[in-house]
Write a protein that holds these residues in place. Structure first.
Motif, PDB file in Angstrom:
ATOM      1  N   VAL A  31       0.850  -1.186   0.000  1.00 60.36           N
ATOM      2  CA  VAL A  31       0.000   0.000   0.000  1.00 60.36           C
ATOM      3  C   VAL A  31       0.889   1.242   0.000  1.00 60.36           C
ATOM      4  O   VAL A  31       1.957   1.245   0.595  1.00 60.36           O
ATOM      5  CB  VAL A  31      -0.967   0.057   1.208  1.00 60.36           C
ATOM      6  N   VAL A  32       0.427   2.259  -0.691  1.00 53.74           N
ATOM      7  CA  VAL A  32       1.091   3.559  -0.676  1.00 53.74           C
ATOM      8  C   VAL A  32       0.494   4.346   0.482  1.00 53.74           C
ATOM      9  O   VAL A  32      -0.721   4.402   0.653  1.00 53.74           O
ATOM     10  CB  VAL A  32       0.882   4.309  -2.003  1.00 53.74           C
ATOM     11  N   ILE A  33       1.358   4.927   1.289  1.00 53.95           N
ATOM     12  CA  ILE A  33       0.912   5.735   2.422  1.00 53.95           C
ATOM     13  C   ILE A  33       0.933   7.193   1.973  1.00 53.95           C
ATOM     14  O   ILE A  33       2.002   7.726   1.649  1.00 53.95           O
ATOM     15  CB  ILE A  33       1.832   5.527   3.636  1.00 53.95           C
ATOM     16  N   PRO A  34      -0.224   7.823   1.910  1.00 56.74           N
ATOM     17  CA  PRO A  34      -0.254   9.214   1.449  1.00 56.74           C
ATOM     18  C   PRO A  34       0.437  10.140   2.441  1.00 56.74           C
ATOM     19  O   PRO A  34       0.375   9.940   3.651  1.00 56.74           O
ATOM     20  CB  PRO A  34      -1.739   9.527   1.342  1.00 56.74           C
ATOM     21  N   SER A  35       1.094  11.153   1.905  1.00 54.67           N
ATOM     22  CA  SER A  35       1.732  12.155   2.753  1.00 54.67           C
ATOM     23  C   SER A  35       0.644  13.006   3.388  1.00 54.67           C
ATOM     24  O   SER A  35      -0.327  13.381   2.718  1.00 54.67           O
ATOM     25  CB  SER A  35       2.650  13.056   1.934  1.00 54.67           C
ATOM     26  N   PRO A  36       0.800  13.326   4.671  1.00 54.53           N
ATOM     27  CA  PRO A  36      -0.211  14.185   5.300  1.00 54.53           C
ATOM     28  C   PRO A  36      -0.190  15.578   4.698  1.00 54.53           C
ATOM     29  O   PRO A  36       0.869  16.087   4.337  1.00 54.53           O
ATOM     30  CB  PRO A  36       0.201  14.215   6.776  1.00 54.53           C
ATOM     31  N   ARG A  37      -1.357  16.144   4.566  1.00 58.52           N
ATOM     32  CA  ARG A  37      -1.441  17.518   4.058  1.00 58.52           C
ATOM     33  C   ARG A  37      -0.789  18.458   5.054  1.00 58.52           C
ATOM     34  O   ARG A  37      -0.886  18.276   6.255  1.00 58.52           O
ATOM     35  CB  ARG A  37      -2.890  17.916   3.843  1.00 58.52           C
ATOM     36  N   GLY A  38      -0.089  19.420   4.523  1.00 60.93           N
ATOM     37  CA  GLY A  38       0.569  20.383   5.380  1.00 60.93           C
ATOM     38  C   GLY A  38       1.852  19.860   6.001  1.00 60.93           C
ATOM     39  O   GLY A  38       2.368  20.456   6.937  1.00 60.93           O
ATOM     40  N   ALA A  39       2.348  18.712   5.477  1.00 54.79           N
ATOM     41  CA  ALA A  39       3.607  18.173   6.003  1.00 54.79           C
ATOM     42  C   ALA A  39       4.717  19.175   5.737  1.00 54.79           C
ATOM     43  O   ALA A  39       4.736  19.827   4.702  1.00 54.79           O
ATOM     44  CB  ALA A  39       3.918  16.835   5.344  1.00 54.79           C
ATOM     45  N   PRO A  40       5.648  19.313   6.678  1.00 52.16           N
ATOM     46  CA  PRO A  40       6.726  20.293   6.480  1.00 52.16           C
ATOM     47  C   PRO A  40       7.589  19.954   5.273  1.00 52.16           C
ATOM     48  O   PRO A  40       7.844  18.790   4.987  1.00 52.16           O
ATOM     49  CB  PRO A  40       7.541  20.202   7.773  1.00 52.16           C
ATOM     50  N   GLN A  41       8.016  20.969   4.564  1.00 57.79           N
ATOM     51  CA  GLN A  41       8.887  20.799   3.409  1.00 57.79           C
ATOM     52  C   GLN A  41      10.322  20.662   3.901  1.00 57.79           C
ATOM     53  O   GLN A  41      10.793  21.476   4.679  1.00 57.79           O
ATOM     54  CB  GLN A  41       8.754  21.992   2.461  1.00 57.79           C
ATOM     55  N   THR A  42      11.015  19.623   3.436  1.00 59.33           N
ATOM     56  CA  THR A  42      12.370  19.361   3.913  1.00 59.33           C
ATOM     57  C   THR A  42      13.416  19.648   2.851  1.00 59.33           C
ATOM     58  O   THR A  42      14.601  19.504   3.115  1.00 59.33           O
ATOM     59  CB  THR A  42      12.507  17.893   4.332  1.00 59.33           C
ATOM     60  N   GLY A  43      13.006  20.004   1.661  1.00 57.93           N
ATOM     61  CA  GLY A  43      13.956  20.174   0.570  1.00 57.93           C
ATOM     62  C   GLY A  43      14.159  18.889  -0.212  1.00 57.93           C
ATOM     63  O   GLY A  43      14.816  18.876  -1.234  1.00 57.93           O
ATOM     64  N   HIS A  44      13.607  17.801   0.283  1.00 58.75           N
ATOM     65  CA  HIS A  44      13.654  16.516  -0.401  1.00 58.75           C
ATOM     66  C   HIS A  44      12.276  16.205  -0.961  1.00 58.75           C
ATOM     67  O   HIS A  44      11.262  16.635  -0.423  1.00 58.75           O
ATOM     68  CB  HIS A  44      14.045  15.392   0.561  1.00 58.75           C
ATOM     69  N   VAL A  45      12.236  15.427  -2.020  1.00 56.47           N
ATOM     70  CA  VAL A  45      10.983  14.984  -2.606  1.00 56.47           C
ATOM     71  C   VAL A  45      10.759  13.545  -2.164  1.00 56.47           C
ATOM     72  O   VAL A  45      11.609  12.678  -2.394  1.00 56.47           O
ATOM     73  CB  VAL A  45      11.025  15.070  -4.145  1.00 56.47           C
ATOM     74  N   LEU A  46       9.643  13.284  -1.501  1.00 55.81           N
ATOM     75  CA  LEU A  46       9.301  11.929  -1.103  1.00 55.81           C
ATOM     76  C   LEU A  46       8.759  11.207  -2.328  1.00 55.81           C
ATOM     77  O   LEU A  46       7.726  11.592  -2.879  1.00 55.81           O
ATOM     78  CB  LEU A  46       8.280  11.937   0.026  1.00 55.81           C
TER      79      LEU A  46
END
Length: 97
Positions: A31-46
């Motif tokens: 299963v793909v786990i969706p990223s939570p909305r409003g997750a902090p931006q880290t400079g990396h792309v998940l």
């Protein structure tokens, strides 16, 4: 900048698809786990956050294939983080009675 961002999005999406499809063949379920909305931006792309249900007999082959994929994509700047095993709660139906 916009073209570069779009290309990064497109390549990342494709790599995520390749990873998921490849690992799905080595597991009972994924299963793909969706990223939570409003997750902090880290400079990396998940590229892919996922959970895998892998039977004990399939686990060595799953690990081997996962290592191959990491070896294939790491030279291109992709990083991998593996955790677990975790309880299989990602594979339950929260709406089931």
């Amino acid at each position: 900048d916009a073209a570069r961002a779009e290309e990064l999005r497109r390549v990342s999406e494709r790599v995520g698809q390749v990873l998921f499809e490849t690992l799905r063949a080595e597991s009972d379920r994924g299963v793909v786990i969706p990223s939570p909305r409003g997750a902090p931006q880290t400079g990396h792309v998940l590229v892919l956050d996922s959970a895998w249900l892998v039977g004990e007999s399939m686990y060595p082959e799953f690990q081997r294939r996962l290592g191959e994929l990491a070896g294939e994509f790491q030279p291109h700047g992709f990083e991998f983080e593996f955790t677990g095993p975790w309880p299989p709660y990602h594979f339950t139906d929260p709406d089931a009675p």
